[in-house]
Motif scaffolding. Structure first.
Motif, PDB file in Angstrom:
ATOM      1  N   PHE A   1       0.810  -1.224   0.000  1.00 28.46           N
ATOM      2  CA  PHE A   1       0.000   0.000   0.000  1.00 28.46           C
ATOM      3  C   PHE A   1       0.846   1.279   0.000  1.00 28.46           C
ATOM      4  O   PHE A   1       0.579   2.187  -0.795  1.00 28.46           O
ATOM      5  CB  PHE A   1      -0.956  -0.009   1.196  1.00 28.46           C
ATOM      6  N   PRO A   2       1.898   1.409   0.866  1.00 31.14           N
ATOM      7  CA  PRO A   2       2.714   2.634   0.830  1.00 31.14           C
ATOM      8  C   PRO A   2       3.397   2.872  -0.519  1.00 31.14           C
ATOM      9  O   PRO A   2       3.553   4.020  -0.943  1.00 31.14           O
ATOM     10  CB  PRO A   2       3.757   2.403   1.931  1.00 31.14           C
ATOM     11  N   VAL A   3       3.803   1.789  -1.203  1.00 31.91           N
ATOM     12  CA  VAL A   3       4.452   1.929  -2.512  1.00 31.91           C
ATOM     13  C   VAL A   3       3.465   2.488  -3.527  1.00 31.91           C
ATOM     14  O   VAL A   3       3.788   3.402  -4.299  1.00 31.91           O
ATOM     15  CB  VAL A   3       5.006   0.570  -3.000  1.00 31.91           C
ATOM     16  N   TYR A   4       2.220   1.960  -3.516  1.00 28.42           N
ATOM     17  CA  TYR A   4       1.196   2.447  -4.442  1.00 28.42           C
ATOM     18  C   TYR A   4       0.833   3.901  -4.149  1.00 28.42           C
ATOM     19  O   TYR A   4       0.674   4.712  -5.078  1.00 28.42           O
ATOM     20  CB  TYR A   4      -0.049   1.567  -4.366  1.00 28.42           C
ATOM     21  N   VAL A   5       0.695   4.229  -2.871  1.00 27.35           N
ATOM     22  CA  VAL A   5       0.346   5.603  -2.484  1.00 27.35           C
ATOM     23  C   VAL A   5       1.454   6.563  -2.917  1.00 27.35           C
ATOM     24  O   VAL A   5       1.193   7.648  -3.458  1.00 27.35           O
ATOM     25  CB  VAL A   5       0.104   5.705  -0.965  1.00 27.35           C
ATOM     26  N   ASN A   6       2.704   6.151  -2.672  1.00 28.32           N
ATOM     27  CA  ASN A   6       3.844   6.980  -3.061  1.00 28.32           C
ATOM     28  C   ASN A   6       3.865   7.209  -4.578  1.00 28.32           C
ATOM     29  O   ASN A   6       4.056   8.335  -5.042  1.00 28.32           O
ATOM     30  CB  ASN A   6       5.137   6.302  -2.612  1.00 28.32           C
ATOM     31  N   ALA A   7       3.676   6.129  -5.344  1.00 32.22           N
ATOM     32  CA  ALA A   7       3.674   6.252  -6.809  1.00 32.22           C
ATOM     33  C   ALA A   7       2.506   7.096  -7.294  1.00 32.22           C
ATOM     34  O   ALA A   7       2.652   7.896  -8.225  1.00 32.22           O
ATOM     35  CB  ALA A   7       3.622   4.864  -7.443  1.00 32.22           C
ATOM     36  N   LEU A   8       1.352   6.947  -6.636  1.00 27.67           N
ATOM     37  CA  LEU A   8       0.156   7.686  -7.047  1.00 27.67           C
ATOM     38  C   LEU A   8       0.309   9.174  -6.780  1.00 27.67           C
ATOM     39  O   LEU A   8       0.031  10.010  -7.651  1.00 27.67           O
ATOM     40  CB  LEU A   8      -1.062   7.141  -6.309  1.00 27.67           C
ATOM     41  N   LEU A   9       0.791   9.514  -5.584  1.00 28.64           N
ATOM     42  CA  LEU A   9       0.889  10.925  -5.200  1.00 28.64           C
ATOM     43  C   LEU A   9       2.056  11.627  -5.882  1.00 28.64           C
ATOM     44  O   LEU A   9       1.902  12.722  -6.421  1.00 28.64           O
ATOM     45  CB  LEU A   9       1.025  11.044  -3.684  1.00 28.64           C
ATOM     46  N   PHE A  10       3.221  10.992  -5.846  1.00 28.21           N
ATOM     47  CA  PHE A  10       4.441  11.685  -6.278  1.00 28.21           C
ATOM     48  C   PHE A  10       4.898  11.285  -7.673  1.00 28.21           C
ATOM     49  O   PHE A  10       5.926  11.749  -8.154  1.00 28.21           O
ATOM     50  CB  PHE A  10       5.548  11.462  -5.252  1.00 28.21           C
ATOM     51  N   GLY A  11       4.126  10.390  -8.331  1.00 28.21           N
ATOM     52  CA  GLY A  11       4.343  10.089  -9.732  1.00 28.21           C
ATOM     53  C   GLY A  11       3.211  10.636 -10.578  1.00 28.21           C
ATOM     54  O   GLY A  11       3.423  11.372 -11.533  1.00 28.21           O
ATOM     55  N   MET A  12       1.975  10.301 -10.174  1.00 31.00           N
ATOM     56  CA  MET A  12       0.816  10.738 -10.945  1.00 31.00           C
ATOM     57  C   MET A  12       0.547  12.230 -10.793  1.00 31.00           C
ATOM     58  O   MET A  12       0.096  12.881 -11.744  1.00 31.00           O
ATOM     59  CB  MET A  12      -0.426   9.942 -10.512  1.00 31.00           C
ATOM     60  N   PHE A  13       0.810  12.791  -9.606  1.00 29.47           N
ATOM     61  CA  PHE A  13       0.549  14.223  -9.406  1.00 29.47           C
ATOM     62  C   PHE A  13       1.397  15.082 -10.353  1.00 29.47           C
ATOM     63  O   PHE A  13       0.847  15.961 -11.044  1.00 29.47           O
ATOM     64  CB  PHE A  13       0.791  14.605  -7.946  1.00 29.47           C
ATOM     65  N   PRO A  14       2.723  14.877 -10.447  1.00 29.24           N
ATOM     66  CA  PRO A  14       3.496  15.624 -11.460  1.00 29.24           C
ATOM     67  C   PRO A  14       3.018  15.345 -12.879  1.00 29.24           C
ATOM     68  O   PRO A  14       2.988  16.256 -13.717  1.00 29.24           O
ATOM     69  CB  PRO A  14       4.933  15.124 -11.253  1.00 29.24           C
ATOM     70  N   PHE A  15       2.630  14.083 -13.143  1.00 23.94           N
ATOM     71  CA  PHE A  15       2.153  13.732 -14.485  1.00 23.94           C
ATOM     72  C   PHE A  15       0.876  14.510 -14.826  1.00 23.94           C
ATOM     73  O   PHE A  15       0.723  15.004 -15.955  1.00 23.94           O
ATOM     74  CB  PHE A  15       1.890  12.231 -14.576  1.00 23.94           C
TER      75      PHE A  15
END
Length: 314
Positions: A197-211
């Motif tokens: 869950f933390p890996v997905y949240v991290n990717a979602l917030l700090f990968g998808m947000f810049p995207f």
């Protein structure tokens, strides 16, 4: 049992490309050529953007920093992978694995932020041209780069600590080419989806947000470009953005598939191939994309290369 397993696992075995033993020598040759090409190409971009007076603009300042990031990003993974291919040892200690993952996540997150900053720079240049010199001054550019690094360090150091705070059970065989978060979490004890869950949240917030910021910026940029009365102006504006969009597509496309899509037990080989896209191919193509599609960079290289050759011959 979990505590016993945690203290028992002191190292991981990176399986890498061990499933193709006959190709180890060929892969070593291919990847060392790729690594030298990445260092040369991105190093050339850094030198050109620093030395040529015509390229002393925010866009090329960010490009030089992005090329530096690409060199760092590749150097976290490729030298280790080359050593494993050469020695066939493939063993990495728990502490070195944590260090590799930490640097990998920090530099990767910084790249996400910097790509968003580069999109914002193009948005201001095209949609707010009169305010561009005031908004994107040198001080602001430096602050945006430092902010990208600082934010990434604070966020990803925490995720690295969280992953290595989990107990590891059973096998110490890491089915990947380097220490990455998804394959590491697969080796942890307990409820694996909860640990992921933390890996997905991290990717979602700090990968998808810049995207998403990049996406919104380019929607506004394209809308503005289409309103330009001159066909030449539209062509020039599109050409300054197309290179960045290609790099964004390569980097975020492969990273999103790796970090956000559901995984199966048989997805190890697919994950390895995808990881090569954002850790190797994007840094390799970055200098080609920005130089071949950018007349200013081509002119600067044609001007500087003869000077270097003349100075080296004297």
């Amino acid at each position: 049992m979990a505590g016993e397993n945690l203290t028992g696992i002191k190292e991981f075995i990176l399986l890498g490309f061990s499933d193709v033993p006959n190709l180890q020598g060929l892969l070593f040759g291919i990847f060392i050529i790729i690594y030298v090409s990445i260092l040369t190409g991105n190093g050339l971009i850094i030198v050109v953007t620093k030395c040529d007076p015509a390229l002393q603009t925010p866009m090329y300042f960010f490009l030089g920093n992005f090329s530096f990031l690409e060199i760092c990003y590749t150097s976290v993974t490729l030298p280790r992978m080359l050593a494993d291919l050469w020695t066939q040892r493939r063993i990495i200690s728990l502490s070195m694995c944590a260090v590799q993952l930490g640097f990998f996540l920090i530099i990767g997150c910084t790249e996400c932020f910097l790509l968003a900053v580069m999109a914002y720079d193009r948005y201001v240049a095209i949609c707010r041209p009169l305010y561009y010199p005031l908004i994107m001054n040198y001080k602001m550019c430096v602050q945006l780069v430092i902010g990208s690094w600082t934010s990434a360090i604070l966020l990803e150091a925490g995720l690295t600590y969280e992953i290595f705070s989990l107990p590891f059970c059973g096998s110490n065989k890491l089915n990947h080419i380097f220490c990455d978060a998804p394959p590491l979490v697969k080796l942890t004890c307990g409820d694996n989806p909860f640990n992921e869950f933390p890996v997905y949240v991290n990717a979602l917030l700090f990968g998808m947000f810049p995207f998403l910021l990049i996406l919104v910026s380019y929607i506004k940029i394209i809308t503005t470009i289409l309103k330009l009365p001159s066909a030449t102006g539209r062509s020039k504006a599109f050409s300054t953005c197309s290179s960045h969009l290609i790099v964004v597509g390569l980097f975020f496309g492969s990273a999103i598939i790796t970090y956000l899509l559901p995984k199966s037990k048989e997805s190890g080989r697919t994950d390895k191939v995808l990881s090569l896209f954002y850790t190797t191919l994007t840094p390799l193509f970055n200098p080609l994309i920005y130089s071949l599609r950018n007349k200013d960079v081509i002119v600067a290289m044609k001007k500087l290369l003869p000077e270097w050759l003349d100075s080296s011959c004297k």
